[in-house]
Design a protein around this motif. Structure first.
Motif, PDB file in Angstrom:
ATOM      1  N   TYR A  20     -53.958 -26.652  13.855  1.00 55.37           N
ATOM      2  CA  TYR A  20     -53.169 -25.961  13.022  1.00 55.37           C
ATOM      3  C   TYR A  20     -53.663 -25.718  11.669  1.00 55.37           C
ATOM      4  O   TYR A  20     -53.824 -26.505  10.890  1.00 55.37           O
ATOM      5  CB  TYR A  20     -51.794 -26.536  12.842  1.00 55.37           C
ATOM      6  N   VAL A  21     -54.195 -24.355  11.423  1.00 50.84           N
ATOM      7  CA  VAL A  21     -54.966 -23.976  10.435  1.00 50.84           C
ATOM      8  C   VAL A  21     -54.108 -22.862   9.832  1.00 50.84           C
ATOM      9  O   VAL A  21     -54.168 -21.832  10.367  1.00 50.84           O
ATOM     10  CB  VAL A  21     -56.409 -23.472  10.904  1.00 50.84           C
ATOM     11  N   ASP A  22     -53.411 -22.984   8.517  1.00 55.91           N
ATOM     12  CA  ASP A  22     -52.731 -21.959   8.223  1.00 55.91           C
ATOM     13  C   ASP A  22     -53.504 -21.004   7.329  1.00 55.91           C
ATOM     14  O   ASP A  22     -54.827 -21.159   7.141  1.00 55.91           O
ATOM     15  CB  ASP A  22     -51.404 -22.514   7.353  1.00 55.91           C
ATOM     16  N   ARG A  23     -52.660 -20.216   6.700  1.00 56.28           N
ATOM     17  CA  ARG A  23     -53.336 -19.119   5.955  1.00 56.28           C
ATOM     18  C   ARG A  23     -54.177 -19.842   4.715  1.00 56.28           C
ATOM     19  O   ARG A  23     -55.283 -19.187   4.139  1.00 56.28           O
ATOM     20  CB  ARG A  23     -52.486 -17.971   5.584  1.00 56.28           C
ATOM     21  N   LEU A  24     -53.438 -20.609   4.055  1.00 56.28           N
ATOM     22  CA  LEU A  24     -54.026 -21.202   2.865  1.00 56.28           C
ATOM     23  C   LEU A  24     -55.394 -22.006   3.223  1.00 56.28           C
ATOM     24  O   LEU A  24     -56.448 -21.866   2.459  1.00 56.28           O
ATOM     25  CB  LEU A  24     -53.203 -21.959   2.063  1.00 56.28           C
ATOM     26  N   ALA A  25     -55.468 -22.674   4.306  1.00 51.76           N
ATOM     27  CA  ALA A  25     -56.345 -23.237   4.732  1.00 51.76           C
ATOM     28  C   ALA A  25     -57.606 -22.532   5.242  1.00 51.76           C
ATOM     29  O   ALA A  25     -58.776 -22.687   5.000  1.00 51.76           O
ATOM     30  CB  ALA A  25     -56.052 -24.240   6.020  1.00 51.76           C
ATOM     31  N   LEU A  26     -57.144 -21.386   5.749  1.00 53.62           N
ATOM     32  CA  LEU A  26     -58.220 -20.319   6.131  1.00 53.62           C
ATOM     33  C   LEU A  26     -58.838 -19.751   4.896  1.00 53.62           C
ATOM     34  O   LEU A  26     -60.179 -19.563   4.927  1.00 53.62           O
ATOM     35  CB  LEU A  26     -57.758 -18.934   7.066  1.00 53.62           C
ATOM     36  N   ARG A  27     -57.877 -19.687   3.939  1.00 55.67           N
ATOM     37  CA  ARG A  27     -58.625 -19.076   2.549  1.00 55.67           C
ATOM     38  C   ARG A  27     -59.687 -19.969   2.239  1.00 55.67           C
ATOM     39  O   ARG A  27     -60.745 -19.844   1.525  1.00 55.67           O
ATOM     40  CB  ARG A  27     -57.482 -18.841   1.364  1.00 55.67           C
ATOM     41  N   GLY A  28     -59.473 -21.504   2.286  1.00 49.24           N
ATOM     42  CA  GLY A  28     -60.223 -22.439   1.782  1.00 49.24           C
ATOM     43  C   GLY A  28     -61.569 -22.312   2.576  1.00 49.24           C
ATOM     44  O   GLY A  28     -62.859 -22.584   2.139  1.00 49.24           O
ATOM     45  N   ALA A  29     -61.311 -22.173   4.034  1.00 50.40           N
ATOM     46  CA  ALA A  29     -62.465 -21.856   4.756  1.00 50.40           C
ATOM     47  C   ALA A  29     -63.526 -20.981   4.468  1.00 50.40           C
ATOM     48  O   ALA A  29     -64.831 -20.971   4.242  1.00 50.40           O
ATOM     49  CB  ALA A  29     -62.106 -21.915   6.194  1.00 50.40           C
ATOM     50  N   ASP A  30     -63.009 -19.712   4.369  1.00 49.03           N
ATOM     51  CA  ASP A  30     -63.610 -18.616   3.716  1.00 49.03           C
ATOM     52  C   ASP A  30     -64.332 -18.797   2.280  1.00 49.03           C
ATOM     53  O   ASP A  30     -65.601 -18.547   2.201  1.00 49.03           O
ATOM     54  CB  ASP A  30     -62.682 -17.413   3.664  1.00 49.03           C
ATOM     55  N   ARG A  31     -63.739 -19.586   1.418  1.00 50.73           N
ATOM     56  CA  ARG A  31     -64.254 -19.831   0.213  1.00 50.73           C
ATOM     57  C   ARG A  31     -65.508 -20.792   0.150  1.00 50.73           C
ATOM     58  O   ARG A  31     -66.589 -20.605  -0.460  1.00 50.73           O
ATOM     59  CB  ARG A  31     -63.241 -20.586  -0.648  1.00 50.73           C
ATOM     60  N   VAL A  32     -65.604 -21.627   1.136  1.00 50.63           N
ATOM     61  CA  VAL A  32     -66.660 -22.700   1.200  1.00 50.63           C
ATOM     62  C   VAL A  32     -67.575 -22.273   2.325  1.00 50.63           C
ATOM     63  O   VAL A  32     -68.703 -22.932   2.612  1.00 50.63           O
ATOM     64  CB  VAL A  32     -66.291 -23.850   1.414  1.00 50.63           C
ATOM     65  N   GLY A  33     -67.237 -21.028   3.163  1.00 50.59           N
ATOM     66  CA  GLY A  33     -68.161 -20.618   4.133  1.00 50.59           C
ATOM     67  C   GLY A  33     -68.119 -21.560   5.521  1.00 50.59           C
ATOM     68  O   GLY A  33     -69.340 -21.884   6.171  1.00 50.59           O
ATOM     69  N   LEU A  34     -66.953 -21.821   5.674  1.00 53.05           N
ATOM     70  CA  LEU A  34     -66.852 -22.814   7.090  1.00 53.05           C
ATOM     71  C   LEU A  34     -65.895 -21.865   8.044  1.00 53.05           C
ATOM     72  O   LEU A  34     -65.087 -21.134   7.357  1.00 53.05           O
ATOM     73  CB  LEU A  34     -65.988 -24.242   6.663  1.00 53.05           C
ATOM     74  N   PRO A  35     -66.003 -22.246   9.200  1.00 52.60           N
ATOM     75  CA  PRO A  35     -65.266 -21.508  10.273  1.00 52.60           C
ATOM     76  C   PRO A  35     -63.839 -22.141  10.179  1.00 52.60           C
ATOM     77  O   PRO A  35     -63.476 -23.176   9.871  1.00 52.60           O
ATOM     78  CB  PRO A  35     -66.026 -21.943  11.570  1.00 52.60           C
ATOM     79  N   GLY A  36     -62.786 -21.098  10.458  1.00 50.57           N
ATOM     80  CA  GLY A  36     -61.373 -21.601  10.498  1.00 50.57           C
ATOM     81  C   GLY A  36     -61.271 -22.429  11.519  1.00 50.57           C
ATOM     82  O   GLY A  36     -60.058 -23.197  11.393  1.00 50.57           O
ATOM     83  N   ASP A  37     -61.847 -22.411  12.571  1.00 41.21           N
ATOM     84  CA  ASP A  37     -61.827 -23.439  13.473  1.00 41.21           C
ATOM     85  C   ASP A  37     -62.437 -24.684  13.518  1.00 41.21           C
ATOM     86  O   ASP A  37     -63.642 -24.734  13.565  1.00 41.21           O
ATOM     87  CB  ASP A  37     -62.148 -22.423  15.117  1.00 41.21           C
ATOM     88  N   PRO A  38     -61.757 -25.869  13.139  1.00 48.32           N
ATOM     89  CA  PRO A  38     -62.329 -26.946  13.278  1.00 48.32           C
ATOM     90  C   PRO A  38     -63.212 -27.279  14.369  1.00 48.32           C
ATOM     91  O   PRO A  38     -64.366 -27.777  14.101  1.00 48.32           O
ATOM     92  CB  PRO A  38     -61.175 -27.823  13.282  1.00 48.32           C
ATOM     93  N   GLY A  39     -63.059 -26.993  15.512  1.00 46.01           N
ATOM     94  CA  GLY A  39     -63.930 -27.140  16.793  1.00 46.01           C
ATOM     95  C   GLY A  39     -65.264 -26.545  16.494  1.00 46.01           C
ATOM     96  O   GLY A  39     -66.210 -27.288  16.896  1.00 46.01           O
ATOM     97  N   LYS A  40     -65.297 -25.527  15.869  1.00 44.74           N
ATOM     98  CA  LYS A  40     -66.540 -24.915  15.802  1.00 44.74           C
ATOM     99  C   LYS A  40     -67.411 -25.391  14.533  1.00 44.74           C
ATOM    100  O   LYS A  40     -68.528 -24.952  14.319  1.00 44.74           O
ATOM    101  CB  LYS A  40     -66.590 -23.214  15.395  1.00 44.74           C
ATOM    102  N   ALA A  41     -66.734 -26.226  13.842  1.00 43.54           N
ATOM    103  CA  ALA A  41     -67.253 -27.006  12.632  1.00 43.54           C
ATOM    104  C   ALA A  41     -67.654 -28.298  13.156  1.00 43.54           C
ATOM    105  O   ALA A  41     -68.249 -29.264  12.613  1.00 43.54           O
ATOM    106  CB  ALA A  41     -66.687 -27.074  11.582  1.00 43.54           C
ATOM    107  N   GLY A  42     -67.274 -28.614  14.501  1.00 41.45           N
ATOM    108  CA  GLY A  42     -67.675 -30.004  15.109  1.00 41.45           C
ATOM    109  C   GLY A  42     -66.682 -30.910  14.563  1.00 41.45           C
ATOM    110  O   GLY A  42     -67.145 -32.101  14.781  1.00 41.45           O
ATOM    111  N   VAL A  43     -65.510 -30.449  14.149  1.00 41.23           N
ATOM    112  CA  VAL A  43     -64.720 -31.707  13.567  1.00 41.23           C
ATOM    113  C   VAL A  43     -63.722 -32.174  14.980  1.00 41.23           C
ATOM    114  O   VAL A  43     -63.164 -31.475  15.561  1.00 41.23           O
ATOM    115  CB  VAL A  43     -63.831 -30.881  12.655  1.00 41.23           C
ATOM    116  N   PRO A  44     -63.765 -33.676  15.068  1.00 39.82           N
ATOM    117  CA  PRO A  44     -63.095 -34.080  16.162  1.00 39.82           C
ATOM    118  C   PRO A  44     -61.538 -34.103  15.835  1.00 39.82           C
ATOM    119  O   PRO A  44     -61.021 -34.056  14.540  1.00 39.82           O
ATOM    120  CB  PRO A  44     -63.591 -35.497  16.151  1.00 39.82           C
ATOM    121  N   GLY A  45     -60.750 -34.106  17.076  1.00 39.82           N
ATOM    122  CA  GLY A  45     -59.212 -33.880  16.835  1.00 39.82           C
ATOM    123  C   GLY A  45     -58.804 -35.043  15.718  1.00 39.82           C
ATOM    124  O   GLY A  45     -57.655 -34.587  15.156  1.00 39.82           O
TER     125      GLY A  45
END
Length: 209
Positions: free
Chosen positions: A158-183
């Motif tokens: 569950y990645v909401d709009r504010l979290a997606l804004r943060g991902a964009d700001r630091v250059g991370l994918p919005g999908d945690p799986g693509k960043a290798g983050v475990p559940g």
């Protein structure tokens, strides 16, 4: 795990907002109620630090369960909010928290573990049900679901709009799986994304990783 994702978890995602407020991350009635209160408090235009402090004051005053919140007087809730400097919104929030407690007691029997079944474990339906609570709009529903995914795997990711804004700001994918983050770390990861969305200095430190 992506090095930048690890840096985010280390610098901004050590705790979810619920953990910061002293709320245990458990699929239990009191913990879920406290999370709902926190989502309500975080929904207004006030700092997260003050909202977390307000949650702690309300719980210390006896509002850590729906029945306990309903048992507090309107003035007791206002006073608890005031001790945390949760001003401007204190009177309306006191009313909404009291009504929210009544709905949890009447509709859910005091136990928000019934919400997944009512929602059919559908994220969109869960958000709709959450928005039935006074003071919980789309923002509050996002906050609750973003944090509750720590104990309700059906919400992940569950990645909401504010979290997606943060991902964009630091250059991370919005999908945690693509960043290798475990559940098990997704809730902390998204909390970290929200923090960097709100804090440019913190975001710059993560972005340099």
């Amino acid at each position: 795990m992506d090095a930048k994702a690890k840096k985010l978890l280390d610098d901004a995602g050590r705790q979810t907002y619920a953990e910061e407020a002293g709320i245990p991350v458990k699929d239990q009635p009191a913990a879920l109620w406290k999370l709902l209160v926190l989502a309500n408090l975080l929904s207004t235009r006030i700092s997260a630090k003050i909202a977390v402090a307000a949650a702690r004051e309300l719980f210390a005053a006896g509002g850590g369960t729906p029945r306990g919140m309903a048992g507090l007087s309107w003035q007791q809730r206002v006073d608890a909010l005031g001790r945390a400097h949760y001003r401007r919104y204190d009177e309306g929030t006191s009313t909404r928290l009291g009504r929210m407690a009544e709905i949890v007691l009447d509709v859910y029997g005091g136990d928000l573990r019934r919400l997944p079944d009512k929602a059919g474990r559908d994220r969109s339906r869960a958000a709709e049900l959450l928005e039935h609570f006074p003071g919980i709009g789309p923002t509050g529903a996002d906050i609750f679901c973003r944090e509750a995914q720590a104990v309700w795997p059906w919400l992940r990711p569950y990645v909401d709009r504010l979290a997606l804004r943060g991902a964009d700001r630091v250059g991370l994918p919005g999908d945690p799986g693509k960043a290798g983050v475990p559940g098990k770390d997704v809730a902390r990861f998204t909390a970290g994304l929200v923090r960097v969305a709100r804090d440019k200095k913190l975001a710059d430190a993560v972005a340099r990783a």
